[in-house]
Each structure stands twice: as C-alpha cells, then as structure tokens.
Design a protein around this motif. Structure first.
Motif, PDB file in Angstrom:
ATOM      1  N   LYS A 197       0.869  -1.084  -0.096  1.00 10.51           N
ATOM      2  CA  LYS A 197      -0.026  -0.069  -0.088  1.00 10.51           C
ATOM      3  C   LYS A 197       0.817   1.199   0.037  1.00 10.51           C
ATOM      4  O   LYS A 197       1.660   1.204   1.067  1.00 10.51           O
ATOM      5  CB  LYS A 197      -0.931  -0.088   1.431  1.00 10.51           C
ATOM      6  N   ARG A 198       0.593   2.039  -1.141  1.00 11.34           N
ATOM      7  CA  ARG A 198       1.487   3.269  -1.037  1.00 11.34           C
ATOM      8  C   ARG A 198       1.278   4.311  -0.115  1.00 11.34           C
ATOM      9  O   ARG A 198       2.118   4.865   0.276  1.00 11.34           O
ATOM     10  CB  ARG A 198       1.262   3.810  -2.498  1.00 11.34           C
ATOM     11  N   SER A 199       0.178   4.285   0.752  1.00  9.16           N
ATOM     12  CA  SER A 199      -0.145   5.125   1.610  1.00  9.16           C
ATOM     13  C   SER A 199       0.786   4.817   3.007  1.00  9.16           C
ATOM     14  O   SER A 199       0.855   5.703   3.914  1.00  9.16           O
ATOM     15  CB  SER A 199      -1.586   4.935   2.149  1.00  9.16           C
ATOM     16  N   GLN A 200       1.239   3.582   3.119  1.00  9.93           N
ATOM     17  CA  GLN A 200       2.034   2.965   4.244  1.00  9.93           C
ATOM     18  C   GLN A 200       3.368   3.280   3.749  1.00  9.93           C
ATOM     19  O   GLN A 200       4.468   2.732   4.632  1.00  9.93           O
ATOM     20  CB  GLN A 200       1.563   1.646   4.390  1.00  9.93           C
ATOM     21  N   LEU A 201       3.911   3.510   2.463  1.00 12.14           N
ATOM     22  CA  LEU A 201       5.129   3.713   2.189  1.00 12.14           C
ATOM     23  C   LEU A 201       6.009   4.946   2.583  1.00 12.14           C
ATOM     24  O   LEU A 201       5.401   5.733   2.100  1.00 12.14           O
ATOM     25  CB  LEU A 201       5.486   3.341   0.614  1.00 12.14           C
ATOM     26  N   ASN A 202       7.073   4.819   3.264  1.00 17.40           N
ATOM     27  CA  ASN A 202       7.866   6.116   3.334  1.00 17.40           C
ATOM     28  C   ASN A 202       8.893   6.496   2.274  1.00 17.40           C
ATOM     29  O   ASN A 202       9.322   7.607   2.075  1.00 17.40           O
ATOM     30  CB  ASN A 202       8.373   6.126   4.887  1.00 17.40           C
ATOM     31  N   SER A 203       8.831   5.422   1.501  1.00 14.16           N
ATOM     32  CA  SER A 203      10.142   5.703   0.552  1.00 14.16           C
ATOM     33  C   SER A 203       9.569   5.821  -0.956  1.00 14.16           C
ATOM     34  O   SER A 203       8.592   5.482  -1.490  1.00 14.16           O
ATOM     35  CB  SER A 203      10.898   4.119   0.252  1.00 14.16           C
ATOM     36  N   SER A 204       9.967   7.161  -1.504  1.00 14.37           N
ATOM     37  CA  SER A 204       9.393   7.324  -2.862  1.00 14.37           C
ATOM     38  C   SER A 204       9.774   6.520  -3.963  1.00 14.37           C
ATOM     39  O   SER A 204       9.199   6.353  -4.855  1.00 14.37           O
ATOM     40  CB  SER A 204       9.823   9.105  -3.091  1.00 14.37           C
ATOM     41  N   ALA A 205      10.923   5.847  -3.736  1.00 15.38           N
ATOM     42  CA  ALA A 205      11.552   4.968  -4.743  1.00 15.38           C
ATOM     43  C   ALA A 205      10.572   3.723  -4.791  1.00 15.38           C
ATOM     44  O   ALA A 205      10.150   3.360  -6.072  1.00 15.38           O
ATOM     45  CB  ALA A 205      12.813   4.545  -4.490  1.00 15.38           C
ATOM     46  N   MET A 206       9.954   3.190  -3.704  1.00 11.88           N
ATOM     47  CA  MET A 206       8.924   2.214  -3.594  1.00 11.88           C
ATOM     48  C   MET A 206       7.753   2.623  -4.224  1.00 11.88           C
ATOM     49  O   MET A 206       6.989   1.619  -4.685  1.00 11.88           O
ATOM     50  CB  MET A 206       9.060   1.652  -2.262  1.00 11.88           C
ATOM     51  N   ARG A 207       7.248   3.685  -3.973  1.00 13.75           N
ATOM     52  CA  ARG A 207       5.948   4.281  -4.676  1.00 13.75           C
ATOM     53  C   ARG A 207       6.168   4.272  -6.382  1.00 13.75           C
ATOM     54  O   ARG A 207       4.971   3.811  -6.721  1.00 13.75           O
ATOM     55  CB  ARG A 207       5.678   5.630  -4.123  1.00 13.75           C
ATOM     56  N   THR A 208       7.215   4.549  -6.727  1.00 14.19           N
ATOM     57  CA  THR A 208       7.389   4.571  -8.088  1.00 14.19           C
ATOM     58  C   THR A 208       7.388   3.230  -8.625  1.00 14.19           C
ATOM     59  O   THR A 208       6.996   2.833  -9.676  1.00 14.19           O
ATOM     60  CB  THR A 208       8.720   5.360  -8.629  1.00 14.19           C
ATOM     61  N   VAL A 209       7.931   2.233  -7.761  1.00 15.83           N
ATOM     62  CA  VAL A 209       8.013   0.686  -8.167  1.00 15.83           C
ATOM     63  C   VAL A 209       6.470   0.400  -8.327  1.00 15.83           C
ATOM     64  O   VAL A 209       6.189  -0.387  -9.091  1.00 15.83           O
ATOM     65  CB  VAL A 209       8.663  -0.140  -7.403  1.00 15.83           C
ATOM     66  N   VAL A 210       5.580   0.633  -7.269  1.00 18.96           N
ATOM     67  CA  VAL A 210       4.246   0.429  -7.387  1.00 18.96           C
ATOM     68  C   VAL A 210       3.719   0.666  -8.606  1.00 18.96           C
ATOM     69  O   VAL A 210       2.734   0.140  -9.291  1.00 18.96           O
ATOM     70  CB  VAL A 210       3.599   0.592  -6.171  1.00 18.96           C
TER      71      VAL A 210
END
Length: 429
Positions: free
Chosen positions: A257-270
């Motif tokens: 869940k992107r709302s629980q991610l603190n890393s912007s890099a992981m959000r771009t992977v999603v």
C-alpha cells in the motif's frame, strides 16, 4: 626448401617438445617454405612459454603477413619501427592501419590464439567487467512439467482457474463468441506453505505455457530507475514468450500500500507495476498474471482493481484426502512399513503442505535414531508418524489469528467473504 629437412625437424620437435630453439628453427624453415599456418602453431608454443621472445614474435608476424610481405620480410624479421604510412593512414605494403606498428595486430592475435598464448596484460583483481548493455532476461523463462493433476485437493481453486484461464484457452471459438480476453490477473492468498507457488507452476504446465517467476530480488535495485526497468524487462520477456504465466511471488512486498510507504522509490515501483499490468506500453494478450501473498490486506488497492489482479482465490490448507496424498509423496523414497495414511491425515488437521513435509522428516529422524541406538535398521512405522504429528505444530494457526481480525473488522467490501465462511466453518468443528 627441402620438405625432407622440415619433416626431419618436425619429428625431432615431437620427440623434444620443450626444445624451444629447435622449435624456432623449424618455424623459420616453415615460413621460408610458405607454410605460415604451420609456423604459427610453433611460434605460439614458444610464446606460451616465453611471452617476451622477440624471435618468436617476429616469426608470428611473418607467418600472419600476406605471402608477398612474408617474402620481403624474410624468415625471421625483427620487430622494428613501422614503415611510413600512406595518406589514408595505412601501410601500403601490408594494407594494415598504421597504428598496428610493425604490421602485427596483437589484439587479433591474442583473440585468435588466446587458448595457447597468455594475455599480454593481466587485469587488476578489482577491475570491473565492461558493461555491454542490459542482459537478456530470457534465461528466466522456464517450462513447467507439473499439471493440475499433480496438485492434491484444491477443488474450488481449480474450478476458478478453469473458468478464468484454462477454459478460454482451450476453446478459442467460444472465447471469441463471449468476447473473453486471454489477459487477466489472479491473486492467490492464504497461509504460507499451502502450495501457491506449486499451483502457479501447475497452471503453466496445464496450459503448455512458459513460466516466469518474479520475486522482489529480481526487481529491486539501489540505483534510481533500475528497479522500474527490471520490472519492465520482465514483463517484456513474458509478452515475448506468450502464452506465458507470470508469477509475482510475495506481491505485498512489490505492491505494498502506497499510503504506508515512506520511500518515494518504492512508490514509483508500485506505479510501474500498475502500468505493466495495464499493458499500456505493450499488449498483455496471452500473459496470465498470477500473484501470491500471505498478506492480501497489505496489497495496494489499485492492484486489485478490475482489469488487474481483479480475481482473488483463497488457497487453504489441504483437506484430509490431499494431506494423505502429500504424506504419501514425501514417504515415497523412505523405508516405510504399516503406515495408515488415513489415520495420519486425520491427526494433521490444519497442517500446511510444508508442515506435512516436516512431519515426514521428523518421523524419519525417529526411525533413524532408533536404528543408530540398536544397531539394527528398522522401517518408519505408524508410531513414528503419530509421534511426529504430536510434536510438529501447524504453522497456519498464527496466520488464521491475523486473518480472523481482518475478516471480522475489515471486510466491508466483501472481498474476504470466502475467508469469513471458512473461519466460521472451522470454528463450528
């Protein structure tokens, strides 16, 4: 040049292969006789033992030169300054670039005779390998040999797979009539060790399709943008091998869940994963996406939108007949006597497939321990199996404790109705 003399020297070299002066003399005669190909072998043998031997280098240059140049050079030229180059920067006599001083292309010689002559310059131990571009990921593609017939139990799961994937694939006319696309996504969830990965391989084998298994280690990279590129390359490989089953293991790690991610890099992977599932940059026709997770409640809701991983199947611990089949499978190569599979299956309720494999391993340890203590080999018996069943605890209990809370308090959309029904049935037993 007398061929008899050359033959005599050849015999002498064969008798004394380590006599380098004799080998060099034979190479000189071979060059003078216009037999450069034979001279190359002898010069290379000398250079393999003495890389700095100037006479051998000169003979190698003469043997490699065109016939006319070889006649002008003589049998044993020295490696001297390069002749003057013409306007084009080439040696007019040998037709070679002026940069190749003395008419010797050492790079070409090293490549051609690398198995005989050692390299001219050794690499430092920490010198990185040259980067030649992105590697082809086709080696990740497998051909599964298991089918759904090899999967014990899971009748509801097999039925869902038949409707979603296998039926349309086997009936192209019916698929065309109903407008059923060959693209699609299915999310398999349930406690760990219950065969989600094995089921995905069985689907690929049933379809006769290619199989690509993707995990977080195949995707994530410390460099910005590399993870997204890895993800795109894997989807491109699946599209290029269609029909193909692309298995996304531990999808909650890649699609958290992107709302629980603190890393912007992981959000771009999603975001990249969402793009690939939509097939925006390349059609996903013939690409069947199967994802697996132990924690579907941690998967980003956008991944479960219609058109992506829009179908969800609960993969439960094996039922009694399936447990008996799994136990029999894990005992197939072990010495067994008098084991009642039905009774053992009844004693292992809620065991996952991995738990049952561990149970058989534990029972084997009991029999082996007694065999060592008594000095007499004995078979694995019913007592060993039941003792192991009492020792090994089902690993699914912890998962169902968490799942019960989700089914009770986070099932407003009804996506966990099948889980709630199973928990209700399990409680009533």
């Amino acid at each position: 040049m007398s061929d008899a003399l050359i033959d005599s020297l050849t015999a002498a070299v064969q008798a004394r292969p380590d006599d380098l002066p004799l080998r060099l003399h034979l190479a000189e005669l071979l060059v003078a006789a216009g037999r450069g190909a034979e001279a190359i072998e002898h010069a290379a043998q000398v250079l393999s033992r003495e890389p700095g031997n100037e006479a051998a280098r000169g003979l190698m240059a003469s043997a490699l030169a065109p016939p006319k140049a070889a006649e002008q050079t003589g049998p044993a030229p020295s490696v001297g300054p390069a002749p003057s180059a013409g306007p084009s920067g080439a040696d007019p006599a040998a037709g070679r670039p002026a940069a190749q001083a003395g008419g010797v292309d050492w790079a070409a010689m090293e490549q051609e005779f690398g198995d005989v002559v050692p390299p001219r310059f050794a690499k430092a131990g920490d010198e990185p390998e040259p980067v030649t571009g992105h590697a082809d990921r086709s080696f990740d593609v497998e051909r599964s040999t298991v089918t759904l017939a090899d999967v014990g139990g899971m009748a509801e799961v097999k039925k869902r797979l038949e409707v979603s994937f296998l039926g349309p694939l086997r009936n192209p006319k019916l698929r065309s009539l109903f407008g059923k696309s060959l693209r699609g996504g299915l999310l398999l969830y349930g406690p760990p060790g219950c065969g989600k990965t094995f089921l995905a391989r069985a689907v690929a084998g049933e379809m006769g399709a290619a199989f690509i298994s993707l995990s977080i280690t195949d995707v994530l990279n410390m460099w910005i943008g590399s993870s997204e590129k890895n993800l795109h390359d894997l989807f491109e490989s699946a599209r290029g091998h269609a029909p193909c089953v692309l298995f996304l293991d531990e999808i909650d790690a890649l699609g958290h869940k992107r709302s629980q991610l603190n890393s912007s890099a992981m959000r771009t992977v999603v975001n990249q994963l969402l793009t690939e599932l939509d097939g925006v940059q390349g059609g996903n026709e013939g690409v069947f996406v199967l994802a697996a997770t132990n924690a579907p409640w941690d998967v980003d809701g956008a991944l479960r939108r219609p058109g992506r991983l829009d179908r969800t199947v609960l993969v439960l611990p094996p039922d009694a007949p399936a447990r008996a089949s799994i136990i029999e499978y894990h005992l197939r190569d072990r010495p067994v006597a008098g084991v009642d599979l039905t009774a053992v299956a009844a004693a292992t309720e809620n065991f996952s497939g991995a738990d049952l494999a561990h149970l058989c391993e534990t029972a084997a340890e009991y029999a082996m321990r007694d065999s060592i203590a008594t000095g007499e080999i004995r078979m694995i018996n019913q007592s060993d199996m039941l003792n192991a069943a009492r020792e090994v605890r089902p690993s699914t209990d912890a998962w169902f404790t968490t799942a019960r809370n989700v089914a009770m308090f986070a099932n407003q959309s009804g996506e966990y109705d099948d889980l709630a029904a199973y928990l209700k049935k399990r409680k009533s037993r």
